[in-house]
Design a protein around this motif. Structure first.
Motif, mmCIF file in Angstrom:
data_model
loop_
_atom_site.group_PDB
_atom_site.id
_atom_site.type_symbol
_atom_site.label_atom_id
_atom_site.label_comp_id
_atom_site.label_asym_id
_atom_site.label_seq_id
_atom_site.Cartn_x
_atom_site.Cartn_y
_atom_site.Cartn_z
ATOM 1 N N LEU A 175 0.946 -0.912 0.320
ATOM 2 C CA LEU A 175 0.112 0.225 -0.007
ATOM 3 C C LEU A 175 0.170 1.514 -0.123
ATOM 4 O O LEU A 175 1.495 1.597 0.658
ATOM 5 N N ALA A 176 0.470 1.658 -0.813
ATOM 6 C CA ALA A 176 1.073 3.651 -1.187
ATOM 7 C C ALA A 176 0.485 5.019 -0.373
ATOM 8 O O ALA A 176 0.773 5.301 -0.075
ATOM 9 N N ILE A 177 -0.741 4.680 -0.722
ATOM 10 C CA ILE A 177 -1.380 5.876 -0.261
ATOM 11 C C ILE A 177 -3.078 5.576 0.044
ATOM 12 O O ILE A 177 -3.729 4.192 -0.950
ATOM 13 N N GLU A 178 -3.639 5.986 1.384
ATOM 14 C CA GLU A 178 -4.766 5.150 1.805
ATOM 15 C C GLU A 178 -6.058 6.460 1.867
ATOM 16 O O GLU A 178 -5.172 7.516 2.776
ATOM 17 N N VAL A 179 -6.768 6.789 0.588
ATOM 18 C CA VAL A 179 -7.445 8.004 1.163
ATOM 19 C C VAL A 179 -9.027 6.784 2.045
ATOM 20 O O VAL A 179 -10.220 6.554 1.648
ATOM 21 N N ALA A 180 -9.389 7.804 3.267
ATOM 22 C CA ALA A 180 -9.687 6.956 4.598
ATOM 23 C C ALA A 180 -11.327 7.034 3.635
ATOM 24 O O ALA A 180 -11.806 8.118 3.417
ATOM 25 N N GLY A 181 -11.506 5.469 3.906
ATOM 26 C CA GLY A 181 -13.026 5.476 3.637
ATOM 27 C C GLY A 181 -13.217 6.048 1.739
ATOM 28 O O GLY A 181 -14.660 5.302 1.734
ATOM 29 N N VAL A 182 -12.612 6.162 1.022
ATOM 30 C CA VAL A 182 -12.357 5.811 -0.268
ATOM 31 C C VAL A 182 -11.907 5.464 -1.321
ATOM 32 O O VAL A 182 -12.405 4.875 -2.391
ATOM 33 N N GLU A 183 -10.852 5.110 -0.870
ATOM 34 C CA GLU A 183 -9.789 4.960 -2.044
ATOM 35 C C GLU A 183 -8.670 4.553 -2.214
ATOM 36 O O GLU A 183 -7.630 4.941 -0.248
ATOM 37 N N SER A 184 -7.777 3.539 -2.113
ATOM 38 C CA SER A 184 -5.978 3.042 -1.879
ATOM 39 C C SER A 184 -5.595 2.704 -3.225
ATOM 40 O O SER A 184 -5.876 2.511 -4.131
ATOM 41 N N LEU A 185 -4.111 2.730 -2.899
ATOM 42 C CA LEU A 185 -3.251 2.300 -3.942
ATOM 43 C C LEU A 185 -2.471 1.882 -3.821
ATOM 44 O O LEU A 185 -1.960 2.226 -3.008
ATOM 45 N N THR A 186 -2.171 1.163 -4.898
ATOM 46 C CA THR A 186 -0.458 0.085 -3.960
ATOM 47 C C THR A 186 0.451 0.771 -5.698
ATOM 48 O O THR A 186 0.326 1.349 -5.976
ATOM 49 N N PHE A 187 1.576 0.377 -5.035
ATOM 50 C CA PHE A 187 2.725 0.878 -5.321
ATOM 51 C C PHE A 187 2.656 0.133 -6.918
ATOM 52 O O PHE A 187 2.839 0.634 -8.097
ATOM 53 N N GLY A 188 2.511 -1.037 -7.165
ATOM 54 C CA GLY A 188 2.352 -1.409 -8.558
ATOM 55 C C GLY A 188 1.291 -0.983 -9.108
ATOM 56 O O GLY A 188 1.340 -0.779 -10.546
ATOM 57 N N ASP A 189 -0.052 -1.006 -8.578
ATOM 58 C CA ASP A 189 -1.045 -0.001 -9.572
ATOM 59 C C ASP A 189 -0.945 1.577 -9.567
ATOM 60 O O ASP A 189 -1.179 2.124 -10.766
ATOM 61 N N TRP A 190 0.210 2.267 -9.050
ATOM 62 C CA TRP A 190 -0.224 3.611 -9.399
ATOM 63 C C TRP A 190 1.320 3.572 -10.642
ATOM 64 O O TRP A 190 0.765 4.451 -11.005
ATOM 65 N N GLU A 191 2.495 2.516 -10.530
ATOM 66 C CA GLU A 191 3.270 2.586 -11.858
ATOM 67 C C GLU A 191 2.607 2.217 -12.642
ATOM 68 O O GLU A 191 2.827 3.159 -13.973
ATOM 69 N N ARG A 192 1.797 1.378 -13.197
ATOM 70 C CA ARG A 192 1.176 0.655 -14.301
ATOM 71 C C ARG A 192 0.211 1.505 -14.169
ATOM 72 O O ARG A 192 0.032 1.991 -15.978
ATOM 73 N N ARG A 193 -0.349 2.717 -13.272
ATOM 74 C CA ARG A 193 -1.442 3.719 -14.215
ATOM 75 C C ARG A 193 -0.996 5.142 -14.617
ATOM 76 O O ARG A 193 -1.441 5.657 -15.242
ATOM 77 N N SER A 194 0.111 5.716 -13.854
ATOM 78 C CA SER A 194 1.007 7.006 -14.348
ATOM 79 C C SER A 194 1.577 6.416 -15.266
ATOM 80 O O SER A 194 1.953 7.141 -16.471
ATOM 81 N N ALA A 195 2.178 5.568 -15.720
ATOM 82 C CA ALA A 195 2.839 4.897 -17.045
ATOM 83 C C ALA A 195 1.974 5.194 -18.650
ATOM 84 O O ALA A 195 1.940 5.350 -19.267
ATOM 85 N N ALA A 196 0.261 4.641 -17.896
ATOM 86 C CA ALA A 196 -0.895 4.465 -19.561
ATOM 87 C C ALA A 196 -1.404 6.394 -19.181
ATOM 88 O O ALA A 196 -1.034 6.545 -20.348
ATOM 89 N N VAL A 197 -0.201 7.065 -17.783
ATOM 90 C CA VAL A 197 -0.749 8.376 -18.447
ATOM 91 C C VAL A 197 -0.454 9.169 -19.533
ATOM 92 O O VAL A 197 -0.539 9.743 -20.126
ATOM 93 N N ALA A 198 1.102 8.599 -18.582
ATOM 94 C CA ALA A 198 1.557 9.311 -19.543
ATOM 95 C C ALA A 198 1.956 8.670 -21.371
ATOM 96 O O ALA A 198 2.104 9.354 -22.010
ATOM 97 N N ARG A 199 0.632 7.257 -21.503
ATOM 98 C CA ARG A 199 1.363 7.777 -22.589
ATOM 99 C C ARG A 199 0.064 7.752 -23.850
ATOM 100 O O ARG A 199 -0.174 8.497 -24.767
ATOM 101 N N GLY A 200 -0.911 8.492 -22.770
ATOM 102 C CA GLY A 200 -2.315 9.205 -22.994
ATOM 103 C C GLY A 200 -2.767 10.239 -22.756
ATOM 104 O O GLY A 200 -2.673 10.842 -23.300
ATOM 105 N N LEU A 201 -1.457 10.864 -23.134
ATOM 106 C CA LEU A 201 -1.230 12.338 -22.344
ATOM 107 C C LEU A 201 -1.261 13.126 -23.739
ATOM 108 O O LEU A 201 -0.181 13.386 -24.618
ATOM 109 N N PRO A 202 -1.579 13.914 -23.795
ATOM 110 C CA PRO A 202 -1.480 15.396 -25.267
ATOM 111 C C PRO A 202 -0.902 16.302 -24.504
ATOM 112 O O PRO A 202 -0.748 17.344 -25.231
ATOM 113 N N ALA A 203 0.779 16.174 -24.336
ATOM 114 C CA ALA A 203 1.694 16.893 -24.317
ATOM 115 C C ALA A 203 2.622 16.580 -23.871
ATOM 116 O O ALA A 203 2.925 14.959 -24.213
#
Length: 483
Positions: free
Chosen positions: A17-45
């Motif tokens: 676990l990397a980040i937990e917003v209490a009662g809302v959402e959590s994020l593991t390091f694996g998901d953080w890395e995978r999702r941020s790489a996907a954002v980098a691919r889709g970013l129109p900048a």
């Protein structure tokens, strides 16, 4: 650099676990890395283009994904807070030259000539992963709080943000904790420091979607939090709520205060509310980070802000002033220095040869401990005297019923400027004459406030800093008009 640090953490322990917003959402390091790489691919900048990020405290997980995605793409992240009014947001987006805005799906983005997108849509893109940034590339523009004028954009390179980060696992900080807890808003230097902690310390970051003293206290108890970060205004609210009497805080071993000097009386109360905690004050600024001083509360030096830490430098004036003599406070770090973006004149006045002018007046004692006298802009020149608002505030905080206090100068026909104080007390109102009598035993005659304004709350900006300019306008108004 931060994207490389995230890849390292994800490879070491993807399910951690990397980040937990209490009662809302959590994020593991694996998901953080995978999702941020996907954002980098889709970013129109493209590399070097500015991308504004608009998220609130309940969106920390998506914000972390968007922020690291922008950095990995080589673009420049511009964090913004949902606490800002729409005209302020539009000004900041124009000022930084953002080509687009990534925002939480529940928030309406400010008007921008470029594109807007939510994180999930960017993650669905199928473009190639960009080459990525270089250490000297601009990574982030963070706006100052703007308490005395228009906020300024402070630029930090990848080398600045990653300085001192990414060491071996055995050297990661806060090993005594499974969670560290904070409630700092996105778009502030304190909030950004917490994001870096989430990347590079042992415990997971825990944060509430909205700060209330009771919710904050419940999280400490339910998660057995070992490390807590606050600003003094939050600490005041927590103590005033009576939460320490209703909840078990014995798990807390480190309590850090940032964003403003911790009044000695408040620090002492925190040591009693958190009996096992080391109470620590961190002193830095958006411009100076990662340079800082660190002070473990010491009853023999209750007003000290510590000595430089983590390779930082500290001087008063040009560095030749003897101990005890007041001058401008300057900090320096071993990182690539920051600068104001698009404001060369202001950069030249604040950033010099790696040193950063803090805008504070202070002095060093014989052992090199820093003491603040006041903000340069807050010193009250009353008649023939110069009055430190920090000293008067510290005296007010010694009163057991004072929850918050702010001292400032107001025009006076005889003195030029007179000392005034706005005060929030506990459940029972404290008569003004009682406060005057209390202060008379602790302050010199010229330091005593000519005006004392009782309020139910003090106006603050998104960082939790008190807006003294608004307080000046409240003098003379009936109390009910201030609600």
């Amino acid at each position: 650099m931060l994207p490389e640090l995230l890849r390292t953490r994800a490879a070491e322990d993807p399910g951690r676990l990397a980040i937990e917003v209490a009662g809302v959402e959590s994020l593991t390091f694996g998901d953080w890395e995978r999702r941020s790489a996907a954002v980098a691919r889709g970013l129109p900048a493209r590399r070097g283009e500015r991308v504004a990020l608009l998220f609130g405290s309940r969106d920390w997980a998506d914000y972390a994904v968007a922020y690291l995605g922008v950095l990995r793409a080589g673009a420049v992240a511009v964090p913004l807070s949902d606490r800002l009014a729409e005209p302020e947001l539009e000004f900041l987006v124009r000022d930084c030259g953002a080509v687009g805005v990534v925002h939480a799906s529940r928030l309406r983005p400010p008007k921008v000539e470029g594109w807007t997108s939510v994180v999930q849509d960017l993650e669905a893109g199928d473009g190639d992963l960009p080459e990525g940034p270089r250490p000297q590339d601009l990574a982030q523009i963070l706006y100052t709080s703007g308490t005395t004028g228009r906020p300024k954009g402070v630029g930090a390179t990848h080398a600045n943000l990653g300085h001192g980060r990414g060491g071996p696992p055995a050297r990661r900080m806060f090993r005594h904790s499974r969670h560290f807890l904070h409630a700092f808003p996105i778009g502030t230097q304190a909030g950004q420091a917490m994001l870096l902690n989430a990347l590079d310390t042992v415990p997971a970051m825990l944060t509430p979607p909205v700060f209330t003293p009771s919710r904050f206290a419940r999280l400490i108890e339910s998660h057995s939090v070992g490390t807590v970060f606050l600003v003094p205004t939050m600490a005041n609210e927590l103590l005033a709520s009576g939460a320490p009497d209703r909840h078990d805080f014995s798990s807390v071993l480190l309590l850090g205060s940032a964003a403003a000097a911790l009044p000695p009386a408040l620090a002492l109360r925190l040591t009693k509310a958190f009996p096992k905690a080391t109470v620590t004050n961190y002193y830095t600024s958006t411009e100076a980070a990662p340079a800082q001083t660190v002070m473990i509360f010491d009853r023999s030096r209750p007003g000290a802000l510590g000595r430089p830490a983590f390779g930082s430098g500290l001087r008063i004036g040009d560095g030749t002033l003897p101990p005890g003599e007041t001058g401008e406070v300057w900090l320096r770090s071993g990182a690539a220095p920051r600068s104001y973006v698009g404001d060369g004149e202001a950069t030249g006045a604040v950033f010099k040869d790696g040193w950063v002018r803090m805008g504070d007046l202070g002095y060093l004692d014989e052992e090199g401990y820093l003491y603040l006298v006041d903000r340069e802009s807050d010193v009250v020149k009353s008649g023939a005297f110069k009055v430190s608002t920090i000293m008067v505030e510290a005296a007010l905080y010694e009163h057991p019923d004072v929850v918050e206090a702010a001292v400032f100068g107001v025009p006076d026909p005889a003195l030029g400027t007179a000392v005034a104080a706005a005060v929030v007390t506990g459940p029972a109102d404290v008569p003004v004459h009682e406060l005057r009598a209390f202060l008379a035993t602790r302050l010199a005659r010229h330091e005593l406030p000519a005006h004392i304004l009782p309020l139910d709350r003090l106006p603050k900006n998104q960082s939790g800093k008190i807006l003294k300019t608004e307080l000046r306008g409240l003098l003379g108004k009936p109390r009910e008009e201030n609600d």
